[in-house]
Design an enzyme around this catalytic site. Structure first.
Site, mmCIF file in Angstrom:
data_model
loop_
_atom_site.group_PDB
_atom_site.id
_atom_site.type_symbol
_atom_site.label_atom_id
_atom_site.label_comp_id
_atom_site.label_asym_id
_atom_site.label_seq_id
_atom_site.Cartn_x
_atom_site.Cartn_y
_atom_site.Cartn_z
ATOM 1 C CE1 TYR A 1 133.939 13.909 -32.474
ATOM 2 C CE2 TYR A 1 131.931 15.127 -32.951
ATOM 3 C CZ TYR A 1 132.940 14.273 -33.356
ATOM 4 O OH TYR A 1 132.948 13.799 -34.630
ATOM 5 C CE1 TYR B 1 140.351 13.891 -41.211
ATOM 6 C CE2 TYR B 1 138.445 14.828 -42.291
ATOM 7 C CZ TYR B 1 138.990 14.120 -41.251
ATOM 8 O OH TYR B 1 138.183 13.650 -40.242
ATOM 9 C CD1 TRP B 2 138.328 12.646 -45.277
ATOM 10 C CD2 TRP B 2 138.540 10.827 -46.530
ATOM 11 N NE1 TRP B 2 138.048 11.564 -44.481
ATOM 12 C CE2 TRP B 2 138.171 10.431 -45.230
ATOM 13 C CE3 TRP B 2 138.743 9.840 -47.505
ATOM 14 C CZ2 TRP B 2 138.001 9.101 -44.870
ATOM 15 C CZ3 TRP B 2 138.564 8.521 -47.152
ATOM 16 C CH2 TRP B 2 138.196 8.153 -45.842
ATOM 17 C CG ASP C 1 134.674 14.342 -43.140
ATOM 18 O OD1 ASP C 1 134.251 13.207 -43.430
ATOM 19 O OD2 ASP C 1 134.796 14.723 -41.978
ATOM 20 N N GLY D 1 131.320 10.167 -45.407
ATOM 21 C CA GLY D 1 132.537 9.771 -44.723
ATOM 22 C C GLY D 1 133.810 10.326 -45.332
ATOM 23 N NE ARG E 1 140.848 17.752 -38.748
ATOM 24 C CZ ARG E 1 140.065 16.704 -38.560
ATOM 25 N NH1 ARG E 1 140.538 15.487 -38.697
ATOM 26 N NH2 ARG E 1 138.788 16.875 -38.248
ATOM 27 C CD GLU F 1 142.009 11.205 -38.166
ATOM 28 O OE1 GLU F 1 140.829 11.541 -38.399
ATOM 29 O OE2 GLU F 1 142.825 11.959 -37.581
#
Length: 357
Positions: free
Chosen positions: A15, A286-287, A103, A101, A135, A330
């Site tokens: 990780y 992603y976000w 990111d 949260g 990502r 995800e």
């Protein structure tokens, strides 16, 4: 503080970033030998504890759970107020995008434009498993790790950190969820025969501060506030509708900001984290556009809080359909609905179980 990561020593090498990026964090943890990050998470856990308890039909077991959890939950919520409010501020400050949260959300692009770099080289592991186009970019990771070093270098002292950081935010979602979590703690305390942890006056003052800091009459929605810059973050995203889950936004405002967001999101799946009308929109990264089931879960709860049950039921059906078609991913492409990120993602599965329950 409840850290956002607790590392299993058996899998530390798998990780990134590992505990070596938060070396001073264990000094602040009561349990010796536990490896954690040095930042927290949005205060969703008190809400979850209430929901889990309410699913327990045995009243004795339900109340036992709540009694065990209440001291820690209350202390964590107090920590947000005691340790994360700047002088003169009434709302807690988020000190890292990972803490919020969301990111690499465009909400935080001021940070990536600051050009921060960590002091040492690093190798990301996320892009081994997920396409780089889904990502955060390299400059985002540079910022994340530089902030981790800055936090650890100040020994997680908020006052020192706030003097030096380019990132300190009153996050509309975190602030709203804190209010909802505090009310849920009071609810559980009442049912187990304890007094409220947070007074009506304290919650009322907090709600007033939330309105004063986050409401933008110019935009007709709720915005984040950049504490470091002293200005609102006027970026279009799903943050305001996710903040409905805290129950702090008046019902008439909730209906307005939901209709506003739906109009902006025409052509995309709900709830896209950035609407297609925004220049920053990227449907698969992603976000910066994709749909996350955990955000949909928050919005569904918020719509129900506001009495918009039909809208909540419709979003629930759309969310389940998205997973039925795209799998337990995800997150999901905001335009075509395909699953993105990691497959077999457990929190997507958890959200689906709750939506079905």
């Amino acid at each position: 503080m409840l850290p956002h990561l607790r590392y299993d020593p058996r899998f530390v090498a798998d990780y990134f970033p590992g505990p070596d990026w938060w070396p001073r964090a264990p000094r602040h943890i009561e349990n010796a030998g536990v490896l954690t990050s040095g930042i927290s998470n949005p205060p969703v856990l008190p809400i979850a504890v209430r929901l889990v308890g309410e699913r327990q039909a045995d009243l004795g077991r339900r109340h036992d759970l709540w009694r065990r959890c209440l001291p820690g939950l209350t202390a964590w919520l107090r920590w947000f107020l005691d340790s994360r409010r700047p002088p003169g501020g009434q709302l807690p400050v988020v000190v890292h995008p990972w803490e919020a949260g969301w990111d690499n959300s465009p909400r935080w692009d001021r940070l990536s434009h600051a050009g921060l770099k960590p002091s040492r080289p690093y190798e990301r592991l996320d892009t081994r498993h997920v396409a780089a186009g889904e990502r955060p970019a390299g400059k985002d990771y540079d910022s994340y790790l530089a902030l981790a070093e800055l936090l650890d270098g100040t020994d997680y002292d908020a006052a020192q950190y706030l003097e030096r950081t380019p990132f300190a935010v009153n996050d509309v979602v975190v602030d709203a969820l804190w209010y909802g979590a505090a009310r849920d703690v009071n609810f559980m305390a009442l049912l187990v025969g304890q007094g409220p942890a947070f007074s009506d006056q304290e919650l009322s003052s907090y709600a007033d501060a939330f309105e004063a800091v986050h409401w933008s009459s110019e935009k007709g929605t709720y915005l984040d506030w950049d504490v470091a810059a002293g200005s609102p973050i006027a970026v279009e995203s799903a943050a305001a509708v996710a903040a409905l889950a805290g129950g702090v936004i008046p019902a008439e405002r909730a209906a307005t900001i939901w209709r506003r967001f739906v109009d902006q999101a025409v052509g995309a799946r709900l709830v896209c984290t950035v609407p297609p009308s925004a220049l920053e929109f990227e449907p698969a990264r992603y976000w910066r556009g994709p749909v996350w089931l955990n955000v949909n879960w928050l919005v569904i709860r918020g719509l129900e809080h506001a009495g918009m049950n039909s809208e909540a039921a419709d979003l629930r059906a759309q969310s389940l359909e998205l997973v039925a078609d795209g799998g337990f991913h995800e997150y999901f492409d905001a335009i075509i609905g395909e699953g993105r990120g990691i497959a077999g993602f457990t929190w997507t599965a958890a959200v689906v179980l709750d939506l079905l329950g």
